[in-house]
Design a protein around this motif. Structure first.
Motif, mmCIF file in Angstrom:
data_model
loop_
_atom_site.group_PDB
_atom_site.id
_atom_site.type_symbol
_atom_site.label_atom_id
_atom_site.label_comp_id
_atom_site.label_asym_id
_atom_site.label_seq_id
_atom_site.Cartn_x
_atom_site.Cartn_y
_atom_site.Cartn_z
ATOM 1 N N ALA A 115 3.938 5.887 2.148
ATOM 2 C CA ALA A 115 4.531 7.201 1.875
ATOM 3 C C ALA A 115 3.915 8.275 2.764
ATOM 4 C CB ALA A 115 4.377 7.554 0.397
ATOM 5 N N LEU A 116 2.635 8.134 3.115
ATOM 6 C CA LEU A 116 1.968 9.107 3.976
ATOM 7 C C LEU A 116 2.636 9.158 5.349
ATOM 8 C CD1 LEU A 116 -0.265 11.146 4.628
ATOM 9 C CD2 LEU A 116 -1.733 9.210 5.250
ATOM 10 N N ASN A 152 0.869 -1.181 0.000
ATOM 11 C CA ASN A 152 0.000 0.000 0.000
ATOM 12 C C ASN A 152 0.907 1.233 0.000
ATOM 13 O OD1 ASN A 152 -1.827 2.090 0.443
ATOM 14 N ND2 ASN A 152 -3.143 0.804 1.712
ATOM 15 N N THR A 202 0.641 4.282 -0.940
ATOM 16 C CA THR A 202 0.106 5.579 -0.524
ATOM 17 C C THR A 202 0.164 5.722 0.993
ATOM 18 O OG1 THR A 202 -1.285 5.682 -2.484
ATOM 19 C CG2 THR A 202 -1.916 7.085 -0.635
ATOM 20 N N LYS A 203 -0.259 4.697 1.724
ATOM 21 C CA LYS A 203 -0.207 4.750 3.193
ATOM 22 C C LYS A 203 1.231 4.755 3.699
ATOM 23 C CE LYS A 203 -4.579 2.793 4.731
ATOM 24 N NZ LYS A 203 -5.205 1.703 5.493
ATOM 25 N N THR A 235 6.047 4.909 -4.525
ATOM 26 C CA THR A 235 5.511 6.257 -4.714
ATOM 27 C C THR A 235 4.028 6.221 -4.386
ATOM 28 O OG1 THR A 235 7.088 6.730 -6.481
ATOM 29 C CG2 THR A 235 5.145 8.143 -6.351
ATOM 30 N N GLY A 236 3.620 7.069 -3.465
ATOM 31 C CA GLY A 236 2.221 7.119 -3.068
ATOM 32 C C GLY A 236 1.430 8.045 -3.968
ATOM 33 N N VAL A 237 0.129 7.830 -4.034
ATOM 34 C CA VAL A 237 -0.757 8.699 -4.806
ATOM 35 C C VAL A 237 -1.056 9.925 -3.945
ATOM 36 C CG1 VAL A 237 -2.998 8.908 -5.943
ATOM 37 C CG2 VAL A 237 -1.757 6.729 -6.011
ATOM 38 N N GLY A 238 -0.461 11.038 -4.306
ATOM 39 C CA GLY A 238 -0.669 12.267 -3.559
ATOM 40 C C GLY A 238 0.144 12.379 -2.282
ATOM 41 N N THR A 239 0.961 11.382 -1.981
ATOM 42 C CA THR A 239 1.757 11.421 -0.753
ATOM 43 C C THR A 239 3.254 11.409 -1.031
ATOM 44 O OG1 THR A 239 1.561 9.012 -0.510
ATOM 45 C CG2 THR A 239 -0.035 10.373 0.684
#
Length: 158
Positions: free
Chosen positions: A70-71, A65, A67-68, A107-111
């Motif tokens: 990278a967040l 996951n 995105t999480k 690479t996260g989506v938006g993060t």
């Protein structure tokens, strides 16, 4: 109007009251942490030398996951760039995030890009503690951590 929990007869706790922490915190973790930082510092930036806060960010999400994962690093990076003391504890699948191949591919989506967040965190002196048991179970070795501000640890160290 207050909705009562029918499964708990005689309960005076409404659904809305019991769900508020879950509804607020779960989808808005970054916003929540920002709010906490703001409240603890009275709106002043520790980069100005005032009200430094100590954070321990516990990450269990791995590359499955991005995105999480990278967040968590983005939240840590933001706090570190604001002058706060930050330590990270990686457990479960998150221990594999510090492998070079994984670090450079997530690479996260938006993060953002994990390797960029990691680079800033390392420059800011953030220490990474990796669960010894999780690392052992996933075959992560000390050699893979060479040159990184990381070490194996049990939760009792924190």
């Amino acid at each position: 109007m207050v909705i009562r929990d029918a499964s708990r007869r005689g309960s005076n706790v409404s659904w809305s009251r019991r769900l508020v922490p879950y509804v607020f915190v779960a989808p808005n973790l970054a916003i929540f942490l920002t709010f906490i930082i703001f409240q603890m510092t009275n709106g002043q930036s520790p980069a100005n030398g005032t009200n430094k806060v100590k954070f321990l960010i516990h990450v269990t999400t791995g590359a499955d996951n991005p995105t999480k994962a990278a967040l968590a690093f983005l939240v840590a990076r933001t706090a570190a760039e604001e002058g706060h003391h930050v330590d990270m504890f990686l457990a479960g699948d998150a221990v594999l995030l510090l492998r070079d191949a994984v670090l450079n591919s997530v690479t996260g989506v938006g993060t953002g890009v994990l390797s960029e967040h990691y680079k800033v965190l390392a420059e800011k002196g953030v220490k990474f503690y990796l669960s010894g048991n999780s690392s052992k179970a996933r075959g992560l070795t000390i050699e893979e951590l060479q040159g990184k501000p990381a070490s194996f640890a049990l939760p009792t160290v924190l």
